[in-house]
Design an enzyme around this catalytic site. Structure first.
Site, PDB file in Angstrom:
ATOM      1  N   LYS A 189     -14.952  46.861 -21.676  1.00 57.74           N
ATOM      2  CA  LYS A 189     -15.366  45.558 -21.109  1.00 57.74           C
ATOM      3  C   LYS A 189     -14.141  44.700 -20.794  1.00 57.74           C
ATOM      4  CE  LYS A 189     -18.678  41.763 -21.749  1.00 57.74           C
ATOM      5  NZ  LYS A 189     -17.958  40.505 -21.659  1.00 57.74           N
TER       6      LYS A 189
ATOM      7  N   GLU B 117     -21.944  39.138 -26.652  1.00 55.08           N
ATOM      8  CA  GLU B 117     -22.253  40.538 -26.352  1.00 55.08           C
ATOM      9  C   GLU B 117     -23.369  41.085 -27.236  1.00 55.08           C
ATOM     10  OE1 GLU B 117     -19.656  39.031 -25.741  1.00 55.08           O
ATOM     11  OE2 GLU B 117     -18.266  40.099 -24.430  1.00 55.08           O
TER      12      GLU B 117
ATOM     13  N   ASN C 217     -22.256  42.946 -18.154  1.00 51.09           N
ATOM     14  CA  ASN C 217     -22.449  41.935 -19.196  1.00 51.09           C
ATOM     15  C   ASN C 217     -21.305  40.929 -19.131  1.00 51.09           C
ATOM     16  OD1 ASN C 217     -23.529  40.566 -21.330  1.00 51.09           O
ATOM     17  ND2 ASN C 217     -22.938  42.060 -22.888  1.00 51.09           N
TER      18      ASN C 217
ATOM     19  N   HIS D 161     -17.185  45.115 -27.350  1.00 45.97           N
ATOM     20  CA  HIS D 161     -15.761  45.480 -27.363  1.00 45.97           C
ATOM     21  C   HIS D 161     -14.995  44.864 -28.524  1.00 45.97           C
ATOM     22  CE1 HIS D 161     -14.879  41.602 -24.930  1.00 45.97           C
ATOM     23  NE2 HIS D 161     -16.130  41.585 -25.313  1.00 45.97           N
ATOM     24  N   ARG D 162     -15.296  43.594 -28.848  1.00 50.15           N
ATOM     25  CA  ARG D 162     -14.492  42.928 -29.891  1.00 50.15           C
ATOM     26  C   ARG D 162     -14.806  43.444 -31.291  1.00 50.15           C
ATOM     27  NH1 ARG D 162     -11.548  39.817 -26.909  1.00 50.15           N
ATOM     28  NH2 ARG D 162     -12.559  38.817 -25.138  1.00 50.15           N
TER      29      ARG D 162
ATOM     30  N   ASP E  34     -13.467  33.854 -29.486  1.00 42.88           N
ATOM     31  CA  ASP E  34     -13.250  35.303 -29.367  1.00 42.88           C
ATOM     32  C   ASP E  34     -12.235  35.788 -30.401  1.00 42.88           C
ATOM     33  OD1 ASP E  34     -14.956  34.972 -27.258  1.00 42.88           O
ATOM     34  OD2 ASP E  34     -13.525  35.519 -25.692  1.00 42.88           O
TER      35      ASP E  34
ATOM     36  N   ASP F  48     -15.350  44.001 -16.842  1.00 47.69           N
ATOM     37  CA  ASP F  48     -15.715  42.634 -16.432  1.00 47.69           C
ATOM     38  C   ASP F  48     -15.083  42.258 -15.097  1.00 47.69           C
ATOM     39  OD1 ASP F  48     -17.203  42.362 -18.713  1.00 47.69           O
ATOM     40  OD2 ASP F  48     -16.140  40.600 -19.489  1.00 47.69           O
TER      41      ASP F  48
END
Ligand SMILES: O=C(O)C1=C[C@@H](OP(=O)(O)O)[C@@H](O)[C@H](O)C1
Ligand SMILES: C=C(OP(=O)(O)O)C(=O)O
Length: 428
Positions: free
Chosen positions: A413, A343, A94, A387-388, A315, A49
């Protein structure tokens, strides 16, 4: 597709020095580029990012030098809006924190640009921001579907005025308008329509603008006035605090396994709302110590399920969804409708993957209820290029059951070294 199987982890302990915050890194880079004077940014995040923001600034003619490791950056501020010589195409992956703020700043600069991204970026809405920019007179068009990237921006200097922005889908639209506002000649007043989501991110924005010399009058998050005649000025040096969302996985590991884990680089005075994640762990029964420069978590009793509105920590709330697998009783995470436009559709994806490890899940329009299973099951976790999802499902291994994470590289990311850091606090 590559995969990573994490074998059961019997104990966690240690200290993690957090990488820089994604939200702060990308804001600081943009404001440093627009500022008068040179800014030395330290503890910058090294991740996809941030690379997209850095690459875009380079293509826009911003001069900067980056240290070998990428965590230190000296930015020569323009002291003015951006400008281009002919059409420039910027690929932003993204990265919401690159796409939204750059779209606004470029719409108010004399440029001709195309903003593109990964396929998922073309499904992430940006219409509310475009509506607000068009009210100021900006020339922004959507090349494929109205309200979505890719965008063509034929930017120009504008006068300012009063705009209304819908805050109910993403706070990043308001963040983008706020940060771009000093580029117009007159005063800007931004009125909020709908319930403003992810509010603490607006506090990050206002704090960063203040560090770079611009004052905003905040009327109870209902309207924001950016008085005329302000320009960004470099603070000289700026230290990016650690990433509070990235901290959530390590803190949750301690709450789940009961070992003591400390994260450094954030603390009780942090700018990031996601530090409130530690309080959620405390509500579940963990012991939490918040100090100026670190947060420490351990656990003595059992974890209990909770029912909370987590709109302020969208998040880090994903980490609660997998922590819930280890609590007594169900956990409900509420007011998270905008998980669907991140995402991936995170409500659907989390529900599907939690069920694979044995949980009973109720997926509502804007909530998720997770009932933990009596016995976790080994599963291959689909990560949807999110990613999360990869990071929060690593916590399943804090049990007597392994977990397999598909495409673990998607953590790049925001946290390319996540699995190495997770291994450092894990004992088998
Ligand atoms: O402004 C920011 O830095 C962010 C705002 C939040 O997005 P929304 O406002 O879309 O919820 C958050 O999920 C994202 O990771 C970063
Ligand atoms: C929602 C996220 O990212 P973005 O900044 O692209 O919106 C995230 O990092 O969880």
């Amino acid at each position: 597709m590559t995969s990573l199987t994490l074998e059961p982890i019997s104990h966690v302990s240690g200290t993690i020095h957090l990488p820089g915050s994604k939200s702060i890194s990308n804001r600081a880079l943009l404001l440093a580029a627009l500022s008068e004077g040179e800014t030395e940014l330290s503890n910058l995040l090294v991740s996809d990012d941030v690379s997209h923001m850095l690459e875009a600034l380079k293509q826009l003619g911003v001069n900067y030098s980056l240290s070998d490791g990428g965590t230190f950056c000296k930015v020569a501020g323009r002291g003015a809006a951006f400008s281009t010589d002919g059409l420039v195409e910027l690929f932003l992956g993204n990265a919401g924190t690159a796409m939204r703020p750059l779209a606004a700043a470029l719409a108010l600069s004399p440029v001709d640009v195309r903003l593109t991204g990964e396929p998922r970026m073309e499904e992430r809405p940006i219409g509310h921001l475009l509506d607000a920019l068009r009210q100021l007179g900006a020339d922004v068009s959507c090349e494929k579907n109205e309200g979505y990237p890719p965008l063509r921006i034929q930017g120009k200097a504008l006068e300012g005025g009063r705009v209304t922005i819908d805050g109910s889908v993403s706070s990043q639209f308001l963040t983008a308008m706020l940060m771009a506002a000093p580029l117009v000649t007159g005063e800007v007043v931004i009125e909020i329509k709908g319930d403003l989501v992810s509010k603490p991110y607006i506090d990050i924005t206002l704090a960063l603008m203040k560090s770079f010399g611009v004052e905003v009058v905040n009327d109870h998050y209902k309207s924001f006035k950016i008085p005329a005649g302000q320009t960004y000025r470099s603070p000289g040096q700026f230290l990016v605090e650690g990433d509070a969302s990235s901290a959530s996985y390590f803190l949750a590991a301690a709450a789940i396994r009961g070992g003591e884990v400390t994260v450094t680089g954030i603390g009780e005075n942090s700018l990031q709302g996601d530090t409130a994640f530690a309080q959620v762990l405390a509500d579940m029964g963990a012991q939490v110590t918040m100090a100026a420069d670190h947060i420490k978590v351990s656990r003595h009793g059992r974890l209990r399920g909770i029912d909370q509105d987590m709109n302020r920590i969208p998040d880090a709330a994903m980490t609660i969804a997998t922590t819930a697998l280890f609590a007594d009783g169900p956990t409900t995470i509420r007011n998270i409708a905008n998980w669907r436009v991140k995402e991936t559709d995170r409500l659907a994806a989390m529900a599907a993957e939690l069920r694979k490890v044995g949980a009973t899940v109720d997926e509502g329009e804007d909530y998720l209820t997770i009932e933990p299973p009596t016995q976790l099951r080994h599963a291959e976790i689909e990560t949807y290029n999110d990613h999360r999802i990869a990071m929060c499902f690593s916590l399943v291994a804090l049990s007597d059951t392994p977990v397999t994470i598909l495409d673990p590289g998607c953590t790049s990311k925001t946290f390319p070294t996540y699995f190495d850091e997770f291994a450092r606090i894990s004992e088998r």
